[in-house]
Write an enzyme that holds these catalytic residues in place. Structure first.
Site, PDB file in Angstrom:
ATOM      1  N   CYS A   1       0.842  -1.192   0.000  1.00  0.00           N
ATOM      2  CA  CYS A   1       0.000   0.000   0.000  1.00  0.00           C
ATOM      3  C   CYS A   1       0.871   1.234   0.000  1.00  0.00           C
ATOM      4  CB  CYS A   1      -0.864   0.032   1.253  1.00  0.00           C
ATOM      5  SG  CYS A   1      -1.922  -1.380   1.353  1.00  0.00           S
TER       6      CYS A   1
ATOM      7  N   TYR B   1      -4.731 -12.700  -5.151  1.00  0.00           N
ATOM      8  CA  TYR B   1      -4.298 -12.385  -3.781  1.00  0.00           C
ATOM      9  C   TYR B   1      -5.146 -13.180  -2.800  1.00  0.00           C
ATOM     10  CZ  TYR B   1      -3.838  -8.967   0.182  1.00  0.00           C
ATOM     11  OH  TYR B   1      -3.635  -8.330   1.373  1.00  0.00           O
TER      12      TYR B   1
ATOM     13  N   HIS C   1      -3.368 -11.969   4.005  1.00  0.00           N
ATOM     14  CA  HIS C   1      -3.718 -10.947   4.996  1.00  0.00           C
ATOM     15  C   HIS C   1      -5.147 -11.035   5.509  1.00  0.00           C
ATOM     16  CE1 HIS C   1      -0.298  -8.509   2.945  1.00  0.00           C
ATOM     17  NE2 HIS C   1       0.171  -9.242   3.933  1.00  0.00           N
TER      18      HIS C   1
ATOM     19  N   ASP D   1       2.570 -10.057   8.882  1.00  0.00           N
ATOM     20  CA  ASP D   1       3.429  -9.979   7.702  1.00  0.00           C
ATOM     21  C   ASP D   1       4.440  -8.842   7.847  1.00  0.00           C
ATOM     22  OD1 ASP D   1       4.353 -10.520   5.166  1.00  0.00           O
ATOM     23  OD2 ASP D   1       2.777  -9.397   4.149  1.00  0.00           O
TER      24      ASP D   1
END
Ligand code: ADP
Ligand code: SF4
Length: 697
Positions: free
Chosen positions: A31, A170, A173, A266
């Site tokens: 991000c 993806y 997370h 992470d």
């Protein structure tokens, strides 16, 4: 300089399906806080990574449909063709430097509340969403599954049209519908998409096939998978289903990008994890697939990078934070300039940008996020046209960065530090538990300055106004820092608390200089934290580890609430619990005797008291303005002394983050001879309002 041959292996090209990465440096999706809302900034940021030598540069997560709406976060967006130009600008910037562009497609499933689109979130089963919003996701039926597959296909086609070379699916997370379907925790369906492992894997498998078909054979397909959720048997584990998933899908993607889930696991900070902390979880991956593998672990040392490749753990050195702290990391290794690498300190100020919905900032790299709007380059700072000498006073992060930047601009610069070590607050704070890497803020700058013949550095040189006037150096920067208040004034108490003086008060500064011995060993010590970031909890940790009985009092409802933005809050609170620190929330200070401290409930005002022989108030700081005020009082002497400007920097102007002090020093170095026009916005803007008239009605 030539590259050290022992790093040659890092510069081998690696095939990813139909495309080839020119080396092993891989900027994984991360991000930026820019995304679709600040597309020029986003494109410039990613282009800078490519320029710095990262062979693959990825976007952040790209929402594929309005039922996946992370507003107000500024992620990438691929809802329809209208989103293509912004993403095409990203690929163009990346390709301009010979790198591959990757995009991370996501449907966020039950992770989003769809605040902007107001559409109902979608999930494998009925579930409340991840945010605190009173919003539930509904269970997807077969028609929804068909829709989801089509949305992924459409997004993949669009991604290819935008010029991406690698399309990611993806499942990490805990933020993606693909992971939600895989997870027993989120998926209690009774049909062929739930229950058994193969059933939970079904949607993922189908979407991999669909995506492959959609992108054809010129584009690579990558999968980002959380191999361990650090939840033990109630989550995915690297010994259990994490391994089973990769084994089952082993050869389907062209690349595996593997990591820990959730984001706080992470992207662990240096306070809680060392470089390479993911290795125990990801080292199995290459044994079950022949496809290239990328992983992360805050690698900044080229020797560690070589080791993980040689040991067969990874094919690519994945990086988010090391590439933010130094977009030029690969180039510096390639050019044999290892000492020039600006190493990430693992503080996660970068993640706070995304978490507060603004463009990211970085403690080590003040130029991040400013590439487009201020035109700042991380490595290039224009030489001053007619450089006049400068005197920088104070060798903390602000002074060091100012002096470094000035020296690089060809300015004759003198840096004077009153103490006997460099680094200011950084030197003190890096001695606190878990913060040793923060010393890199000082070390890198001192390293750079020591190579400059036009920089003179003096320790043990406390300067007075007389000294400054005598030196007659035209530009003076005052970076004398700040000191913690001891009168209780902060967010909660806006006026001094006279009663604090009834007992022993030890300032955080005393603890920073002397360590735990600043606090007498007898009786309990109360750390009152009204600062709400790291300092209160780190001092509590320091004292508890030194055997003091510690009570942590905060007006907030949890320990260090701002550290949620650095993904640390849960670990911080847990650490204090593990150290037997007594935690008292939602209380302010109410009164004091020598042995007792009165607390007052912030909601009811009800008072009560705890034993306390020493109070450490972590509240607010005051700038050290002594020198500034003394010089200001003699402003009429400046011109005769040959002084043109006197400028305050960093904490001496307004106490803040280390990142803010570095930024302030950097800004000064770029503009020290200019008169700032405070009536003007000091950066370019790309707000949506400026585009009115450019969008279809
Ligand atoms: P910042 O975060 O803004 O860089 P710091 O508190 O880290 O501020 O650093 C300020 C530094 O300035 C400290 O190392 C302090 O010793 C030094 N300093 C303060 N006053 C003077 C002075 N009059 N002359 C020289 N150095 C000073
Ligand atoms: Fe590293 Fe901190 Fe910069 Fe993030 S903000 S990249 S953790 S130095």
């Amino acid at each position: 300089m030539a590259r050290d041959p022992r790093f040659d292996i890092l510069f081998e090209p690696v095939k990813i399906g139909p495309v080839t990465a020119r080396n092993r440096f891989y900027q994984v999706p991360h991000c930026s806080g820019m995304g679709y809302r600040y597309p020029n900034a986003e494109a410039q940021l990613r282009g800078m990574k490519a320029e710095g030598g990262w062979a693959v540069v990825s976007t952040q997560e790209a929402e594929i449909h309005p039922t996946s709406d992370l507003t107000p976060a500024n992620e990438a967006r691929l809802w329809d063709d209208g989103d293509l130009p912004a993403l095409a600008a990203v690929t163009e910037r990346i390709h301009a430097h010979g790198s591959l562009a990757a995009i991370q497609l996501v449907h966020n499933g039950l992770h989003v509340a769809n605040r902007f689109s107001r559409m109902i979130p979608l999930a494998p089963s009925h579930a409340i969403t991840d945010s605190l919003d009173p919003v539930q996701a509904r269970a997807m039926d077969k028609a929804d599954i068909a829709d989801m597959r089509r949305w992924y296909r459409n997004a993949a086609v669009r991604a290819k049209r935008a010029g991406f070379d690698i399309v990611y699916l993806y499942a990490g997370h805990d933020m993606s519908v693909l992971q939600h379907f895989l997870s027993r925790r989120h998926n209690d369906r009774g049909d062929e998409y739930g229950g058994s492992f193969e059933n939970r894997l079904r949607l993922f498998r189908e979407i991999i096939d669909d995506t492959r078909e959609a992108i054809g054979d010129s584009c690579a397909l990558a999968v980002r998978l959380a191999v361990d959720e650090l939840m033990g048997p109630s989550g995915i584990t690297s010994e259990g289903e994490g391994k089973d998933i990769i084994t089952a899908l082993a050869e389907l993607p062209d690349l595996w990008d593997v990591n820990l889930s959730d984001w706080s696991n992470d992207s662990q900070t240096a306070r809680f994890a060392e470089e390479g902390y993911q290795e125990p979880y990801i080292r199995f991956v290459k044994s079950v697939t022949s496809k290239p593998v990328v992983g992360v672990g805050r690698y900044t040392s080229p020797d560690s990078m070589v080791r993980v490749v040689r040991q067969g753990i990874l094919d690519f050195i994945g990086a988010a934070r090391p590439s933010i702290a130094d977009p030029y990391l690969p180039k510096k290794i390639e050019d044999g300039r290892i000492d020039d690498i600006r190493e990430c300190i693992g503080c996660n100020i970068c993640t706070s940008g995304d978490n507060t919905n603004v463009p990211m900032r970085c403690t080590q790299n003040p130029t991040i996020g400013e590439e487009w709007r201020k035109g700042w380059h991380p490595e290039i700072i224009a030489r001053a046209v007619s450089p006049e000498p400068a005197l920088v006073i104070g060798g903390g992060p602000a002074g060091l960065e100012a002096a470094r930047g000035l020296a690089e601009r060809g300015v004759d610069v003198v840096l004077a530090e009153g103490g006997n070590e460099w680094g200011g607050r950084v030197a003190r704070e890096c001695r606190l538990p878990g913060l040793a890497t923060w010393g890199r803020v000082r070390d890198w700058r001192i390293g750079q300055l020591s190579t400059r013949v036009n920089a003179e550095l003096y320790l043990q040189s406390p300067l007075s106004a007389d000294d400054v006037l005598q030196y007659a150096i035209p530009h003076v920067a005052i970076a004398t820092g700040a000191r913690w208040r001891t009168d209780g004034v902060g967010r909660t108490h806006r006026t001094p608390l006279e009663f604090l003086a009834e007992g022993n008060v030890v300032s955080p500064d005393a603890l920073l200089s002397e360590g735990a011995k600043a606090v007498p060993a007898d009786g309990p010590v109360v750390v009152f934290d009204d600062d709400c970031f790291y300092m209160g909890s780190v001092l509590a940790e320091l004292l508890a580890k030194a055997g003091r009985a510690v009570i942590f009092v905060t007006p907030e409802s949890q320990v260090s609430p701002w550290s949620k933005n650095t993904l640390e809050q849960g670990r911080v609170q847990r650490r204090l619990i593990d150290l037997d620190v007594e935690i008292i929330t939602a209380n302010a200070l109410g009164g004091r005797t020598k042995e007792r401290l009165d607390l007052s409930c912030i909601y009811s005002g009800k008072t009560w008291s705890v034993d306390c022989t020493t109070l450490v108030p972590v509240t607010a700081r005051l700038p050290d303005e002594t020198l500034w005020l003394a010089l200001k009082a003699r402003e009429d002497e400046w011109a005769d002394a040959g002084i043109k400007t006197v400028t305050r920097l960093g904490d001496c102007l307004a106490p803040g983050l280390i990142a803010a002090a570095v930024y302030s020093g950097h800004q000064y170095a770029r503009t020290y001879q200019e008169q700032a026009d405070v009536d003007q916005v000091p950066f370019r803007r790309e707000d949506i309002a400026r585009l009115i008239g450019q969008c279809p009605a």
